[in-house]
Design a protein around this motif. Structure first.
Motif, PDB file in Angstrom:
ATOM      1  N   ILE A 273      18.752  64.075  64.593  1.00 33.48           N
ATOM      2  CA  ILE A 273      17.900  63.231  66.017  1.00 33.48           C
ATOM      3  C   ILE A 273      16.608  63.730  66.593  1.00 33.48           C
ATOM      4  O   ILE A 273      15.895  63.022  66.752  1.00 33.48           O
ATOM      5  N   GLU A 274      16.691  65.284  66.130  1.00 30.51           N
ATOM      6  CA  GLU A 274      15.533  65.709  66.270  1.00 30.51           C
ATOM      7  C   GLU A 274      13.929  64.944  65.722  1.00 30.51           C
ATOM      8  O   GLU A 274      13.324  64.999  65.725  1.00 30.51           O
ATOM      9  N   SER A 278      11.590  63.377  67.503  1.00 30.55           N
ATOM     10  CA  SER A 278       9.976  64.289  67.777  1.00 30.55           C
ATOM     11  C   SER A 278       9.067  63.826  66.567  1.00 30.55           C
ATOM     12  O   SER A 278       7.399  63.863  67.087  1.00 30.55           O
ATOM     13  N   THR A 279       8.831  62.404  66.140  1.00 31.83           N
ATOM     14  CA  THR A 279       8.179  61.630  64.827  1.00 31.83           C
ATOM     15  C   THR A 279       7.133  61.261  66.294  1.00 31.83           C
ATOM     16  O   THR A 279       8.123  60.409  66.691  1.00 31.83           O
ATOM     17  N   ARG A 280       5.615  61.169  66.044  1.00 34.53           N
ATOM     18  CA  ARG A 280       5.673  60.253  66.474  1.00 34.53           C
ATOM     19  C   ARG A 280       3.401  60.287  65.037  1.00 34.53           C
ATOM     20  O   ARG A 280       3.549  60.308  64.956  1.00 34.53           O
ATOM     21  N   PHE A 281       3.502  58.405  65.346  1.00 35.29           N
ATOM     22  CA  PHE A 281       2.420  58.155  64.712  1.00 35.29           C
ATOM     23  C   PHE A 281       1.356  57.576  65.515  1.00 35.29           C
ATOM     24  O   PHE A 281       1.270  57.506  66.706  1.00 35.29           O
ATOM     25  N   SER A 282       0.057  57.389  65.108  1.00 35.20           N
ATOM     26  CA  SER A 282      -0.864  56.815  66.109  1.00 35.20           C
ATOM     27  C   SER A 282      -0.575  55.427  66.343  1.00 35.20           C
ATOM     28  O   SER A 282       0.073  54.867  65.965  1.00 35.20           O
ATOM     29  N   HIS A 342      28.122  59.755  66.744  1.00 38.42           N
ATOM     30  CA  HIS A 342      27.033  60.889  66.645  1.00 38.42           C
ATOM     31  C   HIS A 342      26.259  60.862  66.401  1.00 38.42           C
ATOM     32  O   HIS A 342      25.173  61.705  66.500  1.00 38.42           O
ATOM     33  N   VAL A 343      25.670  60.047  65.151  1.00 40.66           N
ATOM     34  CA  VAL A 343      24.436  60.129  64.533  1.00 40.66           C
ATOM     35  C   VAL A 343      24.225  58.850  64.302  1.00 40.66           C
ATOM     36  O   VAL A 343      25.365  58.249  63.721  1.00 40.66           O
TER      37      VAL A 343
END
Length: 465
Positions: A273-274, A278-282, A342-343
């Motif tokens: 989940i994190e 939290s993953t970010r791209f341009s 759950h995931v």
């Protein structure tokens, strides 16, 4: 009296949370070097995005449903995805990976390989875990073996730079322009690395057939740590994004929380989940590129997921000996968590028809704890820790199997996909200009043949709670 209690509570809270708060602030800037390694310099065709962005992600369902996929040969590409926990063991120089990569029988167009537990090779000390320092030597060895397996007779090697953490990149050998015609029997099946990135114990490397390079755009990398204190880089993910023609791809390479006790699966769920959040791209120069993992058209997640089997050790071992895979998979933690919602909602996995990939004695076919001659060992029940799953439309899995390398306590897994991609309507016109574009790229490589190439990604995302 109440004020004193409140102050005492705040002080105790700060003692617990302050180290994590400081670590988060520090690691957002420091963990995961912004440097990746690739076989070509930045250009207008293969440019790594440099700007920082801050915008909300678009709705993934509308993105997927609006795509139109070409089903002809021009719109189909084969993708090989491999995952291997190497147990901190450096690869021997004579390791032959050609059979596992299927380079002789039916090579793919794109290869995405993930390796895990480099931390025993990169010394596991505070500096390396916190700063995410990279071991260019061991990465270079793996990339050299991959290059040799994919290109075989083509003499083209990446040499490590003994001074810094970058490699010297040597250009492609001169090929006649006529040989670039795919219809020709002399078409050179040469592969180049478009991205190679390590974060502590996690390493991903992406290789593409060189005639596809002009159509690869907007590569980017994002790192997320989920290790010690919920934020360090010994566990977590390294994700790679790029676009092929009009289709966006995302590959998530992760090592989730370990542990075989009941309840440990919740830690793995929390890691997943994190990573997703939290993953970010341009967003790209036009600010129209997908920023989060699930915003991409086609996503493949590979790695050591570490999910175990909900059965007593003795029962698990007995069923493994009988090769009762279906019974074991009914109690597989990952499948159970998927069923419960759950995931990984909406993700898919191919049918597993191979033995559990964990845990073996090194250089042996015997599962750990099954050797009666070795007394006092921890009982580690076999499990399918190493998995490959996918999300999105246009992906069809053709193979899901494991390799039989005995280098570590894990066996590698591989999956082969056919990706249906969106090709621009003027693709034939673009194809006719391919020769000129490739010549420009080749000339650029030759001009940079004696320089150290450093490809910098836009930013390395490192978020944690």
């Amino acid at each position: 009296m109440q004020t004193i209690k409140q102050e005492a509570y705040i002080n105790s809270f700060l003692k617990v949370m302050w180290p994590k708060f400081v670590a988060n602030k520090f690691l957002r800037k420091m963990l995961g070097s912004n440097n990746i390694v690739a076989d070509f310099p930045n250009s207008t065709e293969t440019m790594l995005e440099l700007e920082e962005t801050s915008s909300t992600s678009s709705d993934q369902a509308s993105l997927i449903s609006s795509r139109k996929y070409i089903t002809g040969d021009q719109g189909r590409h084969k993708i090989f995805v491999g995952s291997w926990n190497v147990g901190g063991v450096a690869p021997p120089d004579d390791l032959n990976m050609e059979d596992w990569l299927c380079t002789h029988t039916d090579p793919a167009d794109i290869y995405v390989l993930g390796y895990f537990r480099f931390q025993e090779v990169v010394p596991l000390n505070a500096g390396n875990i916190v700063l995410g320092l990279e071991n260019s030597k061991i990465c270079s060895r793996w990339n050299s073996l991959i290059r040799e397996a994919l290109n075989n007779s083509i003499s083209k090697h990446v040499q490590e730079d003994k001074v810094g953490e970058f490699y010297k990149v040597h250009p492609l050998k001169n090929h006649s322009i006529a040989s670039l015609d795919k219809s020709s029997n002399n078409f050179p099946h040469c592969f180049d690395c478009i991205t190679s990135k390590q974060m502590v114990g996690i390493f991903i490397t992406v290789w593409v057939r060189n005639d596809l390079l002009p159509y690869i755009q907007h590569p980017s990398v994002s790192c997320v740590g989920c290790g010690i204190m919920g934020c360090l880089g010994n566990k977590g993910s390294v994700s790679v994004r790029f676009c092929l023609h009009e289709t966006s791809f995302c590959f998530v390479c992760s090592h989730l929380a370990s542990g075989g006790k009941e309840g440990d699966e919740k830690n793995r769920n929390a890691n997943a989940i994190e990573i997703l959040s939290s993953t970010r791209f341009s967003r790209g120069p036009l600010r129209n590129l997908p920023r989060k993992i699930l915003d991409h058209d086609q996503v493949i997640w590979l790695g050591d997921f570490n999910y175990r089997i909900y059965l007593p050790h003795t029962t698990t071992r007995s069923l493994v000996q009988k090769k009762e895979w279906n019974i074991l998979l009914e109690r597989d933690q990952l499948k159970a968590e998927l069923m419960k919602g759950h995931v990984f909602q909406g993700w898919r996995e191919g049918i597993i028809e191979f033995a559990p990939t964990y845990k073996y004695y090194q250089n042996s076919q015997v599962y750990y704890g099954c050797d009666q001659k070795r007394k006092g060992e921890k009982k580690r029940a076999p499990a399918w820790c190493d998995r490959i799953i996918w999300f999105g439309e246009g992906l069809k899995q053709k193979e899901y199997s494991r390799g039989e390398f005995r280098l570590s306590d894990h066996r590698p897994v591989r999956a082969i996909f056919i990706a249906e991609i969106e090709v621009p309507s003027d693709s034939r016109r673009l194809g006719s200009s391919f020769t000129g574009r490739f010549r420009c790229l080749k000339d650029h490589l030759e001009a940079c043949s004696n320089e150290k190439i450093s490809c910098n990604v836009d930013r390395t995302s490192f978020y944690s709670e």
